[in-house]
Design a protein around this motif. Structure first.
Motif, PDB file in Angstrom:
ATOM      1  N   TYR A  91       3.474 -27.279   6.740  1.00 13.63           N
ATOM      2  CA  TYR A  91       2.539 -28.768   6.782  1.00 13.63           C
ATOM      3  C   TYR A  91       1.115 -28.396   6.427  1.00 13.63           C
ATOM      4  O   TYR A  91       0.566 -29.420   5.554  1.00 13.63           O
ATOM      5  CB  TYR A  91       2.154 -29.685   7.692  1.00 13.63           C
ATOM      6  N   SER A  97       5.574 -27.910   0.029  1.00 11.59           N
ATOM      7  CA  SER A  97       6.018 -29.640  -1.643  1.00 11.59           C
ATOM      8  C   SER A  97       6.900 -29.006  -2.642  1.00 11.59           C
ATOM      9  O   SER A  97       6.790 -30.798  -3.452  1.00 11.59           O
ATOM     10  CB  SER A  97       5.533 -29.954  -1.763  1.00 11.59           C
ATOM     11  N   ASN A 196       3.539 -36.985  -0.184  1.00 15.16           N
ATOM     12  CA  ASN A 196       3.021 -36.142   0.327  1.00 15.16           C
ATOM     13  C   ASN A 196       2.281 -34.464   0.427  1.00 15.16           C
ATOM     14  O   ASN A 196       1.412 -34.866   0.978  1.00 15.16           O
ATOM     15  CB  ASN A 196       4.315 -34.681   1.374  1.00 15.16           C
ATOM     16  N   TRP A 200      -1.196 -33.852   1.798  1.00 13.93           N
ATOM     17  CA  TRP A 200      -2.077 -32.617   1.826  1.00 13.93           C
ATOM     18  C   TRP A 200      -3.521 -32.899   1.192  1.00 13.93           C
ATOM     19  O   TRP A 200      -4.255 -32.599   1.517  1.00 13.93           O
ATOM     20  CB  TRP A 200      -1.439 -31.670   1.147  1.00 13.93           C
TER      21      TRP A 200
END
Length: 279
Positions: A91, A97, A196, A200
């Motif tokens: 994460y 990603s 996402n 980030w």
């Protein structure tokens, strides 16, 4: 603000064309997202990633049928033999990603590991689809009305209904709703991946460039939240492009003025403030 380089402009045209095609290809769109993040990912690199997905699909047992058997076969291949799974530090990494990096590192966010599963399974003829549970993406097989679910982040662990319920409750505090088990389309998946990436970057102010290209790609999708225009304007101001950011704020205010006049007025004031930063 400098316009995109010719190579970047070409990638974005290809991304927009694929997103608007009759049957958008999920792997292609994800790889083009990766090329935006890593300009070194050239045509040969894109082809290599597709070839790897083909290779993995070719390792699945021939003649597999039945959703439970598909989960077992993919879990054995991808989770056990190849080591695809997630870890907590995934994460914290942008690479988690990016499909080409997930194929290389065999680590990623739940949604990217699910993309690997879906693309490998699809190539092998499996009845597979993505399930966008809140906070944790998983895959489903068989009849969408009664899906057999697996969690690629956990190496392909088979999920029962109560397991899925626990995932959702643990993330949202709310119960699992039937609508959450609706198969996600390719464009919905790509938008969630880009969201996402934006999340980030939002936690890392030094990476406004990443947030900006993620917004730009999101805006190329046929359907996207209108507020993305305002988010882009704020990023431009944050990056010092005050005039362009103010102009986009004014344009967004014009769009929302009829329905939300107070919001439009507040946005116009922010546009004025942005222009004043030039003085």
């Amino acid at each position: 603000m400098q316009p995109p380089l010719p190579e970047a402009a070409g990638r974005r045209r290809r991304f927009a064309e694929e997103a608007r095609s009759e049957r958008p290809d999920l792997a292609t769109l994800c790889l083009l997202v990766g090329a935006e993040a890593d300009p070194r990912l050239d045509e040969a690199g894109l082809d290599a990633a597709e070839i790897e997905l083909d290779r993995l699909a070719g390792l699945l047992p021939y003649g597999t049928t039945g959703p439970h058997n598909w989960v077992a076969a993919l879990s054995s291949l991808l989770g056990e033999r190849c080591g695809f799974h997630g870890t907590p530090d995934c994460y914290q990494r942008l690479e988690s990603s990016l499909l080409h990096e997930v194929l290389r590192r065999r680590r990623g966010l739940p949604i990217l590991l699910s993309v690997v599963w879906m693309e490998v399974a699809r190539r092998a003829g499996a009845p597979v689809y993505g399930l966008a549970l809140p906070g944790h993406f998983v895959v489903g097989f068989g009849d969408p009305e009664h899906p057999v679910m697996a969690d690629p982040f956990a190496g392909g662990r088979l999920l029962t209904g109560p397991d899925a319920e626990l995932l959702v409750v643990g993330t949202t505090g709310a119960p699992l709703e039937p609508s959450m088990l609706t198969p996600a389309g390719p464009l919905d998946i790509v938008l969630r991946i880009l969201n996402n990436i934006r999340a980030w970057a939002a936690a890392r102010p030094e990476h406004t460039d990443v947030a900006l290209w993620a917004v730009d790609l999101s805006l190329l999708l046929p359907s996207h939240p209108a507020r993305l225009r305002y988010d882009r304007a704020q990023l431009l101001v944050q990056r010092g492009d005050f005039l362009a950011g103010a102009a986009e704020m004014d344009a967004f205010a014009d769009v929302v003025s009829a329905a939300e006049p107070a919001t439009a007025e507040a946005i116009r004031r922010k546009a004025h403030s942005a222009r004043s930063m030039l003085n």
